[in-house]
Structure formats: structure tokens, C-alpha cells
Scaffold this active site. Structure first.
Site, short mmCIF file in Angstrom:
data_model
loop_
_atom_site.label_atom_id
_atom_site.label_comp_id
_atom_site.label_asym_id
_atom_site.label_seq_id
_atom_site.Cartn_x
_atom_site.Cartn_y
_atom_site.Cartn_z
CE LYS A 410 -4.29 -1.79 2.07
NZ LYS A 410 -5.24 -1.35 1.03
CB SER A 432 -10.93 -2.96 6.49
OG SER A 432 -10.20 -4.15 6.22
CG HIS A 453 -13.36 0.84 5.78
ND1 HIS A 453 -13.90 0.36 6.95
CD2 HIS A 453 -13.11 -0.27 5.02
CE1 HIS A 453 -13.96 -0.95 6.90
NE2 HIS A 453 -13.49 -1.36 5.75
CG ASN A 456 -17.84 -7.39 0.10
OD1 ASN A 456 -18.37 -7.04 -0.94
ND2 ASN A 456 -17.37 -8.61 0.29
CG ASN A 503 -14.46 -4.25 9.96
OD1 ASN A 503 -15.60 -4.62 9.72
ND2 ASN A 503 -13.60 -3.94 9.00
#
Length: 697
Positions: A410, A432, A453, A456, A503
Site C-alpha cells: 500500500k 480496513s 472505508h 462489502n 469491524n
């Protein structure tokens, strides 16, 4: 240029002589040369029309004047480019007593009954969104003409209610009763041509033909067909009773009467009174007033306002028109496809053509499923341009990195993109899991770098976390937030933390469920109890959906970076991962999956007994999630309980009828939850220790 566009936009609508009429409160009124009155709804200072007490009171005065000086006919339409009306103003019901609501609705009934009883032709011309109370206003007219871009529906069920201004009895009298009931029970909207097919509107025309259609309706050349045999059959109670049983069975597939009473109240209403409009009118008032007092309606109304609050975080336009996405995997491809769907010019980059090809193929399926219009699908695909060489970086207003979660990879991608971006462009990561400050510190200008972010699947998940870091500028955050709202998504501002907000909160929910499986509790029972609580998917199925490898990786990250006292991942989970049983994406995980991607679950009645009682099982799943959210609030990861509740409802589907996890905590009682966590800590370990943040609540 903007002024010219506004003029053209105004001319796209045909309010006839009312165009130049001075506004009288919420309405403009004028008569044309043929003595046809045009009454145009144009609420001042608002981009969309809503129906509230003032709109109906003013309508009543206009109707009284028209009764005294009769025109040849009356046309009602909207001056707002976006649509006819978006429904009732919910603020009018907030905090009102059951009796006050009944009286307000009763007065609204009286006004719409007066409209329906006019001794001359009345025509509603609807375009764009015609929803809820706006549709009920249109139904009170003698005829309805829909412009081809119109969508009509009753979204009240989404607020735990059903129509309350006559929609229940007028819709089934004018349209196919079963189709009308379906619209009210699902909250889905019907496009203009379907609305014509089922009898909800009388004609569908292009805007340029509105005047001709109006004349045909008023002068008798547009004739409404007689109610069909189907409508007449359902005027008999035995036919309604048979259909009602089927409707209840279908409704129970989606909701339970105890938690979502509105669909079942509506079915009862129709079954009992569907053959008598006068009785159904009174029963509608009583039923609506009763429903609005239910915890479900109050919490769903809160969720409605949470959505508006999150949309309201936008401050001006983003200025973003061209988007470049790096990484054509599942997330990158979906982000690119959704941005193209929403009108952005998108270039999609990857190191190979094959993943880009898969992403475009997947995009085509998503666009066909969501747009349902071949021309719109074609236009969206035209805006999605494969770009293996990454030339789109040069002209992009926003570059989104969506590569695999490897920090060195990244960093390399972000540094390369930054060196090629134009001045003023924004650089974003969809990470994430990785810490944003570690990514930002290697950039030349971290002030224009931000976390955006997505969740899905992007086409279904409404939430997007906007992740800040110390070096990001306020202008970058403002533009990123605006971009998310322009994508028809809901922004949740969060600060860097392992797992960010959503998350981080979901991980103990999943981890505790896996611990239960390790203890011998059947996975199907765990999922069933979570779904009965109101979660859209049980934690075991959710782990498979996320991917077992990713779920374990996130849990390990949270243990390492936040020292979260999560239960250890069972050894058999690691073995499953080594064997390639990663969940839905490989067809096998904690469940096996069929060809359509649906899990194969054992029937609950076939499972062995011996699991804990339902309340204890739910507390072990849900209370660690709440505890984690309280910790996130204490640490400043999220700014408010409203953002936490909105993020969890729109990012995870957390039981909307409960109003969000923090609302649930307050309704259940903070002291009671802390006491229960303490009990669980005694019996199951320190992972249940109440966070210090509970003291602040």
C-alpha cells in the site's frame, strides 16, 4: 452555467400559468385561458416537498375558494425538479400523543376527502418521487397522470407504520388490491409504467405531453377503466381472508409480529374492513395512531433521523467528478462500479487485465440488477474505463487505493499515485485494518490523504467510514464526506483505531460465537437466536461471509494492537483455514454452500438440546459488542452515540427496530447491562469486564 442549468431544469416541468403566480405559503395557484386551475406545491426553502399540517391547511383554503368559484378542472402538481412529494414531515409526529396524532390525521382525512368530493375533475400530475403522504394526496384526485420518470410508493412500513391519510383504502379501490397491498407491505416503489399497469395511475406521458394529457383527463377523453373483476372479488371477505393468510406467511419470512407489527396490522385492517371504505377509513386512523406509540415505530423514526444526520454531515459539494481506483479485486471493482453508477467518470487500474475484466463483468451484473434500465446500464458502463497503465491518476479528482492489506504494498502504491496526481486531488485508502498514520507518514503531503472505508458488498452496504489522522486537512475531510453523500452513501467520521469502529465492534460478536461453537453449541442455533434478536445475519454465517482467514486476522490484529481480551481462536479454525475452507468464497467454511451461495443449515428442531437459554446466549453475543462501542466512544474513535448507532445500523444491519446498539443499551438500562457484564465476567472471564466508559453514560 449553473443559472442556465437551473432555468432549463425549471422549464422541464410544466406548471402552466402557475409558473408566474406569486407563492401563497406552500402553494402557487393560477387559472389558464380554459378556466383550468393549476395548484402547484412549492414549499419555500426546501429542495423537496413534504406534506405537513400547513400544506393541508392551505390546501383546504384553496379548495374552499375553488368550490365557491368553480373552475373547469383542477391540476395539482409540484414545482420541485426532484419529484411530487417525498411523504409526510415526520417531525410533526415526534413526541405527539396517540390522541394528538389521531386528531392530526383526522383533519388530514377531512381535507383529502374534500379534494376527492370536488364537483369538477381533479388531476394529479406526478413526476420523480411520489411517496407516502404525497401519493395519498395524488390518490385523492379523480385521475393521476405520471411523467415517465415517476416512482410511486408507500415507504411508511420502513418507519414501523402504514399509510395514514387514506392510502390504505384509496389504493385498494383504485389499483389491483393485492398489488396495492404489496406496495404498502414492502415499502418498495413502483416505476410509472408498473403503476399504470396495476391501476395506480391512469396515464404515463413524457413531460412535453403533460398539457395534452391534462386536457384529455379534464375534458373526458381519458377514461378510467372500471375496477377489475379481481378488485370486485376482494370486496368479499372470504377472498380477502385467503389472500391475507398468504400475505402473513410471506411477511413472517421477513419480520416477526412482535418486533415489526405494522405489516401485520395492515393485513388485519384489510382483511377485516377491505370491503367497506368508510370502516377502513376509521380503522386506519386508529391503527396508525396505535402503531406510532410502539417502540418499533419510535426507534425506526430515530433511525430515519440518524440517516438524515449522517447525510447532513456534508458541507457543500465535493468538486469530485473523476475517480481513479487502484486495485480491481472484489472491493476495488465494486467501488469503481458503484461510482460509475452514480455518475462519476471512473478509471480502474490493476497490474493485470484479468481482474479488471472480472470487475467489469461483475459491475455489469450489479448495474443490471440495480438500475433495471438497459440505457442507464450502458451509460454507467461507458463511464467505467479499464486502465491497466494507470493513466487516469493524472486527471483524477480522487484516487482510491484498494489493494490487498499489505502495508509495504500500500505504501508503494500510495507514494507512486501521489507523485503523479494533479494539484488539489485527494488520495484515499480503503484499508480496513492498517493504521492510517503509518501510511500517511511516508507521503509528501499527508494533508490530502484520508481513509474512505467501504463495506462489502458496496452496492448494498450504505455506510462508509471517513477515517481521519492528525495530518489530514479539514478541506480533505470535507470533500471526502461530500463525495460519500454524492455516492448515495452515509458517511461516519471516525478516528484511527484497529478495525476503526464497525469491524472493531463486530469482532467480539463473531469471536464469542466461535467460542460457543467450540463449547458444543450448534452453530445453527447461535445464528437463529441472533437473527431473532434482529441481526440480519447470524455471527457464524457472517464469519463465513467475511472469510474465516480475514476474521481470524482481524481478531489477531485487535488482540495485538488494542490488547482486546478476545477469546482465543479455536484450533480447529486454524486447521479449516489451512485446508482452504475459508467460507462462502470457497464454497465451504463453517457451513457448506450450495451453487447459489446459500448456506446449508440443519433444521433447528433436529439439533441436540443442552444449549444455554436464549437470553444468556444473546447476552454473550451482543453485550461484548456494546462494551466495545462504549470503549470506542470513550477513546474518541466516534464522536457521538448517534454516529455509533448510525454506523452499526447502516454498516451491519444492527436490529433497526431497536434504534441502534446505544439506544438499546439505554432502553435496557446502563446499570443493568453493567451488572450483567459483571456476572458474565465472573462466569466466563475478563473479556466481559465492563469498560470504564459506561460510567460516562
Amino acid at each position: 452555467m449553473d443559472t442556465m442549468l437551473n432555468v432549463l431544469e425549471d422549464r422541464a416541468l410544466e406548471p402552466s400559468v402557475a409558473r408566474d403566480a406569486a407563492p401563497e405559503g406552500n402553494w402557487r395557484i393560477a387559472r389558464d385561458d380554459e378556466n383550468i386551475a393549476w395548484l402547484v406545491l412549492d414549499r419555500p426553502g426546501k429542495s423537496v416537498n413534504t406534506i405537513d399540517r400547513s400544506v393541508l391547511e392551505e390546501l383546504d383554503l384553496h379548495l374552499a375558494a375553488l368550490e365557491a368559484d368553480r373552475p373547469r378542472g383542477l391540476v395539482i402538481r409540484s414545482a420541485k425538479p426532484g419529484g411530487f412529494a417525498a411523504g409526510a414531515d415526520i417531525n410533526g409526529f415526534v413526541g405527539a400523543s396517540r390522541q394528538a396524532v389521531r386528531e392530526m390525521l383526522g383533519e388530514g382525512h377531512r381535507v383529502l376527502d374534500r379534494l376527492a368530493a370536488l364537483p369538477f375533475a381533479s388531476v394529479a400530475v406526478v413526476h420523480g418521487h411520489c411517496l407516502g403522504a404525497g401519493l395519498e394526496l395524488a390518490l385523492a384526485c379523480r385521475m393521476r397522470i405520471a411523467v415517465s420518470n415517476a416512482t410511486l410508493g408507500f415507504p411508511e412500513v420502513m418507519l414501523g407504520l402504514h399509510p395514514g391519510l387514506g392510502g390504505t383504502f384509496r389504493s385498494i379501490a383504485l389499483a389491483d388490491p393485492v398489488e396495492a397491498m404489496s406496495l404498502m407491505l414492502t415499502g418498495k416503489s413502483a416505476p410509472a409504467r408498473k403503476a399504470r399497469k396495476i391501476g395506480l395511475v391512469d396515464a404515463v406521458v413524457e413531460e412535453r405531453h403533460v398539457n395534452n394529457a391534462v386536457h384529455a383527463a379534464i375534458f373526458g377523453d381519458l377514461v378510467r377503466p372500471d375496477p377489475s373483476l379481481r378488485s370486485k372479488a376482494f370486496s368479499l371477505k372470504p377472498a380477502r381472508a385467503f389472500a391475507a393468510r398468504q400475505m402473513r406467511a410471506k411477511a413472517r419470512e421477513k419480520a416477526r409480529p412482535e418486533t415489526y407489527p405494522a405489516p401485520f396490522a395492515l393485513i388485519d385492517l384489510w382483511e377485516e374492513h377491505g370491503g367497506r371504505p368508510d370502516r377502513m377509513r376509521e380503522a386506519e386512523l386508529e391503527s396508525f395512531a396505535k402503531l406510532i406509540e410502539t417502540p418499533t415505530a419510535q426507534n425506526l423514526v430515530r433511525v430515519f433521523f440518524l440517516r438524515e444526520t449522517m447525510r447532513g454531515l456534508r458541507r457543500g459539494k465535493s468538486g469530485i467528478r473523476r475517480v481513479h481506483v487502484i486495485g480491481a479485486g472484489a472491493m476495488g471493482g465494486d467501488i469503481a462500479a458503484w461510482a460509475a453508477r452514480e455518475g462519476f467518470a471512473v478509471t480502474l487500474q490493476d497490474i493485470a487485465l484479468e481482474p479488471i475484466g472480472r470487475a467489469v463483468k461483475s459491475a455489469s451484473k450489479m448495474l443490471e440488477a440495480t438500475l433495471k434500465d438497459p440505457l442507464k446500464v450502458r451509460d454507467a458502463l461507458d463511464r467505467l474505463v479499464p486502465d491497466p497503465e494507470g493513466q487516469g491518476v493524472l486527471g483524477a479528482d480522487l484516487v482510491i487505493e484498494a489493494a490487498p492489506e499489505k502495508i509495504d504494498l500500500k505504501r508503494k502504491i500510495l507514494q507512486d499515485a501521489e507523485s503523479r496526481m494533479k494539484p488539489g486531488a485527494i488520495l484515499a485508502t480503503n484499508t480496513s485494518a492498517l493504521p492510517l498514520p503509518d501510511l500517511a507518514e511516508t507521503l509528501a503531503d499527508p494533508s490530502r490523504f484520508v481513509g474512505i472505508h467501504f463495506f462489502n458488498p458496496v452496492s448494498r452496504m450504505q455506510l462508509v467510514e471517513i477515517v481521519r489522522h492528525e495530518a489530514v486537512s479539514d478541506e480533505t475531510l470535507r470533500r471526502a464526506t461530500g463525495f460519500v453523500v454524492e455516492l448515495s452513501r452515509l458517511p461516519a467520521p471516525v478516528r484511527p483505531s484497529a478495525g476503526f469502529l464497525v469491524n472493531r465492534a463486530l469482532t467480539p460478536y463473531i469471536a464469542e460465537a466461535l467460542k460457543m461453537v467450540d463449547e458444543g453449541i450448534p452453530k445453527e442455533r447461535i445464528d437463529a437466536r441472533a437473527e431473532e434478536f434482529g441481526m440480519p445475519m447470524g455471527p457464524i454465517e457472517l464469519a463465513d461471509q467475511v472469510g474465516l482467514d480475514i476474521a481470524v486476522e482481524v481478531a489477531d490484529t485487535l488482540r495485538e494492537r488494542l490488547h482486546m481480551p478476545l477469546p482465543e481462536t479455536p484450533g480447529w479454525m486454524h486447521e479449516m483455514i489451512r485446508e482452504g475452507r475459508l467460507g462462502r468464497k470457497t464454497g465451504r467454511g463453517l457451513y457448506d454452500y450450495d451453487a447459489d451461495g446459500k448456506p446449508k443449515k440443519a433444521k433447528l428442531e433436529a439439533l441436540p438440546d443442552g444449549s444455554p437459554d436464549d437470553a444468556a446466549l444473546i447476552d454473550r453475543l451482543i453485550l461484548p459488542m456494546l462494551n466495545t462501542l462504549v470503549a470506542a466512544l470513550r477513546e474518541g474513535v466516534a464522536e457521538s452515540e448517534e454516529i455509533v448507532d448510525g454506523a452499526m445500523v447502516f454498516g451491519t444491519g444492527f436490529a433497526p427496530f431497536r434504534g441502534g446498539p446505544m439506544r438499546y443499551a439505554r432502553e435496557r438500562g446502563v446499570d443493568q447491562i453493567v451488572a450483567r457484564l459483571t456476572e458474565l465476567e465472573t462466569s466466563h472471564g475478563t473479556r466481559f469486564r465492563p469498560d470504564k466508559g459506561w460510567d460516562r453514560l
